[in-house]
Design a protein around this motif. Structure first.
Motif, mmCIF file in Angstrom:
data_model
loop_
_atom_site.group_PDB
_atom_site.id
_atom_site.type_symbol
_atom_site.label_atom_id
_atom_site.label_comp_id
_atom_site.label_asym_id
_atom_site.label_seq_id
_atom_site.Cartn_x
_atom_site.Cartn_y
_atom_site.Cartn_z
ATOM 1 N N SER A 159 -28.603 9.379 -7.556
ATOM 2 C CA SER A 159 -29.817 10.182 -7.627
ATOM 3 C C SER A 159 -29.443 11.638 -7.844
ATOM 4 C CB SER A 159 -30.637 10.048 -6.337
ATOM 5 O OG SER A 159 -31.785 10.886 -6.384
ATOM 6 N N LEU A 160 -30.329 12.373 -8.491
ATOM 7 C CA LEU A 160 -30.171 13.816 -8.615
ATOM 8 C C LEU A 160 -30.945 14.552 -7.531
ATOM 9 C CD1 LEU A 160 -30.465 14.178 -12.489
ATOM 10 C CD2 LEU A 160 -28.414 14.611 -11.125
ATOM 11 N N ASP A 161 -31.800 13.829 -6.844
ATOM 12 C CA ASP A 161 -32.569 14.404 -5.747
ATOM 13 C C ASP A 161 -31.693 14.422 -4.497
ATOM 14 O OD1 ASP A 161 -35.244 15.160 -4.422
ATOM 15 O OD2 ASP A 161 -34.583 13.419 -3.250
ATOM 16 N N ASP A 162 -31.505 15.606 -3.936
ATOM 17 C CA ASP A 162 -30.551 15.749 -2.842
ATOM 18 C C ASP A 162 -30.912 14.900 -1.626
ATOM 19 O OD1 ASP A 162 -28.101 17.170 -2.752
ATOM 20 O OD2 ASP A 162 -28.863 18.381 -1.107
ATOM 21 N N SER A 163 -32.178 14.863 -1.279
ATOM 22 C CA SER A 163 -32.569 14.096 -0.100
ATOM 23 C C SER A 163 -32.358 12.604 -0.319
ATOM 24 C CB SER A 163 -34.030 14.389 0.271
ATOM 25 O OG SER A 163 -34.900 14.032 -0.784
ATOM 26 N N THR A 164 -32.691 12.113 -1.518
ATOM 27 C CA THR A 164 -32.476 10.693 -1.829
ATOM 28 C C THR A 164 -30.996 10.361 -1.841
ATOM 29 O OG1 THR A 164 -34.496 10.615 -3.161
ATOM 30 C CG2 THR A 164 -32.883 8.866 -3.514
ATOM 31 N N PHE A 165 -30.207 11.221 -2.475
ATOM 32 C CA PHE A 165 -28.771 10.982 -2.579
ATOM 33 C C PHE A 165 -28.116 10.982 -1.205
ATOM 34 C CE2 PHE A 165 -24.371 12.579 -3.500
ATOM 35 C CZ PHE A 165 -23.921 11.430 -4.112
ATOM 36 N N LYS A 166 -28.491 11.920 -0.367
ATOM 37 C CA LYS A 166 -27.923 11.960 0.988
ATOM 38 C C LYS A 166 -28.339 10.746 1.799
ATOM 39 C CE LYS A 166 -27.390 16.985 1.359
ATOM 40 N NZ LYS A 166 -27.815 18.224 2.050
ATOM 41 N N ARG A 167 -29.561 10.286 1.576
ATOM 42 C CA ARG A 167 -30.016 9.098 2.284
ATOM 43 C C ARG A 167 -29.225 7.870 1.834
ATOM 44 N NH1 ARG A 167 -34.864 10.047 1.485
ATOM 45 N NH2 ARG A 167 -35.369 8.659 -0.255
ATOM 46 N N MET A 168 -28.841 7.829 0.555
ATOM 47 C CA MET A 168 -28.099 6.680 0.049
ATOM 48 C C MET A 168 -26.625 6.723 0.453
ATOM 49 S SD MET A 168 -29.728 5.803 -3.675
ATOM 50 C CE MET A 168 -29.024 4.151 -3.642
ATOM 51 N N ASN A 169 -26.001 7.907 0.388
ATOM 52 C CA ASN A 169 -24.587 7.957 0.777
ATOM 53 C C ASN A 169 -24.411 8.015 2.292
ATOM 54 O OD1 ASN A 169 -24.312 10.838 1.677
ATOM 55 N ND2 ASN A 169 -24.651 11.328 -0.486
ATOM 56 N N ASP A 170 -25.477 8.381 2.997
ATOM 57 C CA ASP A 170 -25.567 8.310 4.462
ATOM 58 C C ASP A 170 -24.512 9.137 5.183
ATOM 59 O OD1 ASP A 170 -27.028 7.518 6.640
ATOM 60 O OD2 ASP A 170 -26.021 5.584 6.895
ATOM 61 N N VAL A 171 -23.955 10.150 4.501
ATOM 62 C CA VAL A 171 -23.004 11.063 5.149
ATOM 63 C C VAL A 171 -23.355 12.514 4.831
ATOM 64 C CG1 VAL A 171 -21.082 9.428 5.298
ATOM 65 C CG2 VAL A 171 -21.378 10.807 3.226
#
Length: 374
Positions: A159-171
């Motif tokens: 994702s390019l969306d920071d909140s989505t990406f952080k939620r997916m990588n979970d770190v």
């Protein structure tokens, strides 16, 4: 140790008996399996560790601080990896991909790249050396990898969306840091860079169009990957899959129609497309909806030296034991063992499984992607 680890460890340590041919034969540079598929690609996992906890690969509830990773002495050494790679090249392998876990976590990984770059295929050319990474350490490593002989990198970016990406990588890892790594790899000449986006319904599928727009005018190749049922820890469900056809439809509706491109070579993983105005290549890896088992030419070597003939395998063949044997087996014997394994290969899991045919899904525990690599 809690019960949730038991299935993963049992599979990881399973040993499949190796068959040693009675009469040894010299490799011919051409090796085909029981379905006439040649051996062309070798994917090597160099570590079972990763600094991300992506929900579709290494979810935190399984891979927590108590997870028992492999001890260092269980991992293949760089010399052992190079020896095995040389044997595979003698059977016709042209391309080697380093994976993980996160391969850049393996200390001095550029030294392994340099060792592999010295090898030669049966036609005398160096192997095509690539590496798949989450991009977290790429900014630091890109130039060193290029100098060592790496040809290209593939970067996972969901994702390019920071909140989505952080939620997916979970770190809590930021998109901007991955983009910086991609820029560093491009500057070092590790291209064309492929950007892999695993699409999971209800999680990041709303970012499909944004990803296509962002990379449309770049030299990088964006690839959409259907969320796959690899392993067991991600609790895969068919209704979480957004198919390649659905993605193509969404892009067309958003004013981004595509045209089909020819494959670069037989057995290529991704189907190639391009924006109709000839800008930006886009790939689709459709392992769930459109199986490509028919021309799969990939073998996988795990971190501890197990050979797997399918991404969805339930068991492997232990090459490490025979390499470390006190009997000092010659390369020719190991080459014949590899040949015997590949010639017996009948794997076609994805062809037997589709969204409409759940009865073909195996009830056996499949190996985890974090262990075998993508």
């Amino acid at each position: 140790m809690t019960e949730k680890f038991i299935p993963l460890i049992d599979i990881r340590r399973h040993r499949n008996a190796l068959s040693i041919p009675a009469q040894l034969k010299q490799p011919t540079g051409v090796l085909v399996d029981a379905l006439s598929r040649p051996l062309h690609d070798l994917r090597i996992s160099v570590t079972d560790r990763c600094n991300f906890r992506c929900v579709y690969c290494m979810p935190k509830e399984v891979f927590d601080k108590n997870y028992p990773y492999l001890p260092h002495n269980a991992l293949l050494s760089f010399e052992e990896i190079t020896r095995i790679a040389k044997i595979f090249l003698s059977h016709g392998v042209k391309k080697i991909r380093l994976t993980g876990g996160e391969p850049l976590l393996r200390k001095n990984i550029e030294d392994l790249v340099a060792m592999l770059a010295e090898l030669r295929t049966t036609d005398g050319s160096p192997p095509d050396l690539t590496l798949t990474t989450n991009g977290s350490l790429l900014a630091k490593k890109a130039q060193h990898l290029k100098d060592a002989g790496l040809n290209r990198v593939t970067v996972s970016l969901d994702s390019l969306d920071d909140s989505t990406f952080k939620r997916m990588n979970d770190v809590d890892f930021a998109v901007s840091d991955v983009l910086n790594g991609i820029d560093a790899a491009h500057a070092a000449g590790l291209g064309p860079i492929k950007i892999n986006m695993v699409v999971k319904a209800g999680v990041n599928d709303h970012d499909i169009t944004a990803m296509a727009h962002f990379f449309k005018n770049s030299p990088h190749i964006l690839r959409f990957i259907e969320y796959m049922d690899v392993g067991a820890s991600n609790h895969w469900q068919a209704n979480e899959v957004i198919t390649s056809d659905q993605i193509i439809g969404r892009l067309s509706e958003a004013g981004l129609p595509l045209r089909l491109l020819p494959a670069n070579y037989e057995g290529e993983t991704a189907q190639r497309w391009q924006h109709v105005n000839h800008q930006g290549e886009i790939g689709f890896i459709s392992s769930v909806s459109k199986a490509f088992c028919g021309d799969c030419s990939r073998a996988r070597l795990s971190t501890e030296g197990k050979l797997y003939t399918c991404l969805f395998a339930t068991e492997g063949h232990d090459l490490r034991d025979i390499i470390r044997s006190n009997e000092n087996h010659p390369d020719l014997l190991i080459a014949n063992i590899v040949a015997s394994i590949w010639q017996s290969r009948t794997d076609r899991y994805s062809a037997l499984r589709s969204l409409k045919e759940p009865q073909h899904q195996t009830t056996e525990r499949k190996i985890e992607m974090s262990y075998i690599g993508g």
